[in-house]
Design a protein around this motif. Sequence first.
Motif, PDB file in Angstrom:
ATOM      1  N   TYR A   1       0.968  -1.133   0.102  1.00 48.44           N
ATOM      2  CA  TYR A   1       0.126   0.035  -0.166  1.00 48.44           C
ATOM      3  C   TYR A   1       0.897   1.401   0.023  1.00 48.44           C
ATOM      4  N   MET A   2       1.789   1.232   0.843  1.00 47.03           N
ATOM      5  CA  MET A   2       2.946   2.428   1.102  1.00 47.03           C
ATOM      6  C   MET A   2       3.535   2.685  -0.332  1.00 47.03           C
ATOM      7  N   VAL A   3       4.029   1.676  -1.093  1.00 53.11           N
ATOM      8  CA  VAL A   3       4.667   1.977  -2.154  1.00 53.11           C
ATOM      9  C   VAL A   3       3.746   2.332  -3.328  1.00 53.11           C
ATOM     10  N   ALA A   4       2.574   1.902  -3.357  1.00 48.53           N
ATOM     11  CA  ALA A   4       1.417   2.310  -4.199  1.00 48.53           C
ATOM     12  C   ALA A   4       1.238   3.625  -4.462  1.00 48.53           C
ATOM     13  N   GLN A   5       1.603   4.413  -3.211  1.00 53.76           N
ATOM     14  CA  GLN A   5       1.446   5.852  -3.125  1.00 53.76           C
ATOM     15  C   GLN A   5       0.195   6.445  -3.404  1.00 53.76           C
ATOM     16  N   ARG A   6      -0.749   5.781  -2.614  1.00 50.96           N
ATOM     17  CA  ARG A   6      -2.160   6.134  -2.338  1.00 50.96           C
ATOM     18  C   ARG A   6      -2.419   6.482  -0.709  1.00 50.96           C
ATOM     19  N   PRO A   7      -3.237   7.202  -0.543  1.00 53.50           N
ATOM     20  CA  PRO A   7      -3.396   7.364   0.945  1.00 53.50           C
ATOM     21  C   PRO A   7      -4.228   6.245   1.420  1.00 53.50           C
ATOM     22  N   ILE A   8      -3.710   5.910   2.669  1.00 53.95           N
ATOM     23  CA  ILE A   8      -4.098   4.769   3.370  1.00 53.95           C
ATOM     24  C   ILE A   8      -4.971   5.218   4.463  1.00 53.95           C
ATOM     25  N   VAL A   9      -6.256   4.674   4.594  1.00 57.60           N
ATOM     26  CA  VAL A   9      -7.193   4.773   5.825  1.00 57.60           C
ATOM     27  C   VAL A   9      -7.243   3.571   6.627  1.00 57.60           C
ATOM     28  N   ALA A  10      -6.335   3.378   7.707  1.00 64.75           N
ATOM     29  CA  ALA A  10      -6.251   2.385   8.716  1.00 64.75           C
ATOM     30  C   ALA A  10      -7.162   2.324   9.844  1.00 64.75           C
ATOM     31  N   GLN A  38       5.200   7.727  10.716  1.00 65.30           N
ATOM     32  CA  GLN A  38       6.678   7.850  10.168  1.00 65.30           C
ATOM     33  C   GLN A  38       6.957   8.070   8.645  1.00 65.30           C
ATOM     34  N   THR A  39       6.036   7.203   7.993  1.00 65.44           N
ATOM     35  CA  THR A  39       6.409   7.374   6.634  1.00 65.44           C
ATOM     36  C   THR A  39       5.541   8.227   5.669  1.00 65.44           C
ATOM     37  N   ASN A  40       4.489   8.811   6.640  1.00 67.39           N
ATOM     38  CA  ASN A  40       3.577   9.844   5.876  1.00 67.39           C
ATOM     39  C   ASN A  40       2.663   9.191   4.840  1.00 67.39           C
ATOM     40  N   THR A  41       2.260   8.156   5.070  1.00 72.36           N
ATOM     41  CA  THR A  41       1.553   7.218   4.085  1.00 72.36           C
ATOM     42  C   THR A  41      -0.195   7.368   4.316  1.00 72.36           C
ATOM     43  N   GLY A  42      -0.279   7.575   5.434  1.00 74.92           N
ATOM     44  CA  GLY A  42      -1.935   7.647   5.868  1.00 74.92           C
ATOM     45  C   GLY A  42      -2.375   7.969   7.160  1.00 74.92           C
ATOM     46  N   THR A  43      -3.489   7.567   7.406  1.00 71.41           N
ATOM     47  CA  THR A  43      -4.043   7.996   8.784  1.00 71.41           C
ATOM     48  C   THR A  43      -4.591   7.040   9.498  1.00 71.41           C
ATOM     49  N   THR A 102     -11.737  13.260   7.827  1.00 68.33           N
ATOM     50  CA  THR A 102     -10.732  12.845   6.840  1.00 68.33           C
ATOM     51  C   THR A 102     -11.177  12.335   5.771  1.00 68.33           C
ATOM     52  N   ILE A 103     -12.103  11.618   5.666  1.00 66.78           N
ATOM     53  CA  ILE A 103     -12.694  11.143   4.369  1.00 66.78           C
ATOM     54  C   ILE A 103     -13.367  12.134   3.470  1.00 66.78           C
ATOM     55  N   LEU A 104     -13.938  13.155   4.055  1.00 64.47           N
ATOM     56  CA  LEU A 104     -14.515  14.319   3.431  1.00 64.47           C
ATOM     57  C   LEU A 104     -13.621  15.036   2.837  1.00 64.47           C
ATOM     58  N   GLU A 105     -12.005  15.381   3.513  1.00 60.33           N
ATOM     59  CA  GLU A 105     -11.273  15.994   3.168  1.00 60.33           C
ATOM     60  C   GLU A 105     -10.576  15.485   1.989  1.00 60.33           C
ATOM     61  N   TYR A 106     -10.429  13.925   1.907  1.00 57.47           N
ATOM     62  CA  TYR A 106      -9.857  13.354   0.935  1.00 57.47           C
ATOM     63  C   TYR A 106     -10.876  13.300  -0.432  1.00 57.47           C
ATOM     64  N   TYR A 107     -12.096  13.142  -0.180  1.00 62.70           N
ATOM     65  CA  TYR A 107     -12.721  13.459  -1.149  1.00 62.70           C
ATOM     66  C   TYR A 107     -12.796  14.765  -1.870  1.00 62.70           C
ATOM     67  N   LYS A 108     -12.869  15.893  -1.189  1.00 64.13           N
ATOM     68  CA  LYS A 108     -12.643  17.131  -1.800  1.00 64.13           C
ATOM     69  C   LYS A 108     -11.375  17.229  -2.714  1.00 64.13           C
ATOM     70  N   LEU A 168      -5.756  14.647  -5.008  1.00 59.99           N
ATOM     71  CA  LEU A 168      -5.557  13.432  -3.917  1.00 59.99           C
ATOM     72  C   LEU A 168      -4.099  12.699  -4.092  1.00 59.99           C
ATOM     73  N   THR A 169      -3.303  13.102  -3.273  1.00 60.21           N
ATOM     74  CA  THR A 169      -1.888  12.648  -3.403  1.00 60.21           C
ATOM     75  C   THR A 169      -1.421  12.112  -2.098  1.00 60.21           C
ATOM     76  N   VAL A 170      -0.210  11.574  -2.039  1.00 60.14           N
ATOM     77  CA  VAL A 170       0.241  11.375  -0.714  1.00 60.14           C
ATOM     78  C   VAL A 170       1.984  11.413  -1.119  1.00 60.14           C
ATOM     79  N   GLN A 171       2.670  11.814  -0.060  1.00 60.41           N
ATOM     80  CA  GLN A 171       4.320  12.272  -0.085  1.00 60.41           C
ATOM     81  C   GLN A 171       4.959  11.386   0.682  1.00 60.41           C
ATOM     82  N   PRO A 172       5.216   9.985   0.302  1.00 60.64           N
ATOM     83  CA  PRO A 172       5.860   9.205   1.543  1.00 60.64           C
ATOM     84  C   PRO A 172       7.234   9.616   1.678  1.00 60.64           C
TER      85      PRO A 172
END
Length: 426
Positions: free
Chosen positions: A349-358, A372-377, A390-396, A403-407
């Motif tokens: 998931y982390m290397v796919a570079q899409r935000p993770i909702v855990a 630590q890796t800045n890959t999700g919440t 958070t889901i609403l923020e991601y949707y916007k 909608l990106t992530v910076q690992p």
Amino acid sequence: MSKKKVLIIAYYWPPAGGPGVQRWLKFVKYLPEFNIEPIVFVPENPNYPLIDESLIAEIPTGITVIKQPIKEPYKLAGLFSKNKSKTISKGIITEKENQSFIEKLMLFIRGNFFIPDARKNWVSPSFEVIKVLLSKENIESILTTGPPHSLHLIGLKLKQELDVNWIADFRDPWTTIGYHKQLKLLKSSAKKHKQLERQVLNTADKIIVTSFTTQKEFQNITQKPIEVITNGYDDEKTETTVLDSKFTISHIGSLLSKRNPEVLWQVLRDLKKENESFSNDLQLNFVGLLSENVAHSLENYSLSNCVNNLGYVSHNESIKFQKKSQLLLLIEINSEDTKCIIPGKLFEYMVAQRPIVAIGPKGWDVETITTQTNTGTCFNYNDYDALKATILEYYKAYKNNDLTVQPIGLQKYHRKALTKQLTRLI
């Protein structure tokens, strides 16, 4: 300079599917680069709950794989109830109040007659074959990986009889893993499990675990050195993927009955009611086994019309879904016992570079890694407001094509870097 030989004793090996096979398949791939020759010892005719033929192509050429026949009790159990034997072998156990007499009986037999697990009858014949193999091949070290934890008993016997250098790898804990409590253990059986666990942990030369919580747990049982080597990611060859046009939230892997985050279904239902655009855009992808219990919950929360249930797909296909999804969903059972579980798919998931909702228990080891890796919440099972925001923020961000992530710091989780860590132990 000749390569040092290590014998890896494993149960899961291609064509087995699922995360259990990935860990050692990848270690075996990279060990030769560190001047170590892996020899793999696996069952010849195992009863794997998941099959992924595509993984056979990933076995490195030139690797010696030795296969020893195994008698699987799940095949015999299938004469009584084929479906129940298959689901129990996958670790899927029906809620206590809904269990049939047959399932209760099978769990009682599994827990009390097969200690530590249903592969215990493979220990003695494998020990005899390996004993000969060690002297013939001049193998200096052995490594056992569990579950199934019965494989550690092979290491125990080899250590006691031949004093071979033995490393025990625990992909999951032993007596504190969630399903252990559901095995209807007699007091004598529970005591036997604890005795075997203690004996293995205090006899192995070194111990590997996949999480910091398990390391702390085992440090209360043994003084032996315990190294944390997590699972990781590898370089995957997949064609370029285009992000989904829908607001896809994808879960890759089995979503069993106890991994049922009703707080998320409630958030999504409410957002659908409040926002017509969100309702039109939402799609839930389930790539892997989806339990009936979770499917019923989705129906109860009026989400069935958003569900795309794909079932089990090959590993390569699952990577494509990870890369093209808008959000990736990671779920763990809400229990003290599961804080130590770091699913192998987290690293993909982390290397796919899409935000993770855990979503998981408080104090979950996953939260440390995603932060630590800045890959999700990470969220707990009662974090309704924070999860909804958070889901609403991601949707916007999705609506704004932003909608990106910076690992950061992912390199240490690359399979080659993790193998380098392993070689220091060997």
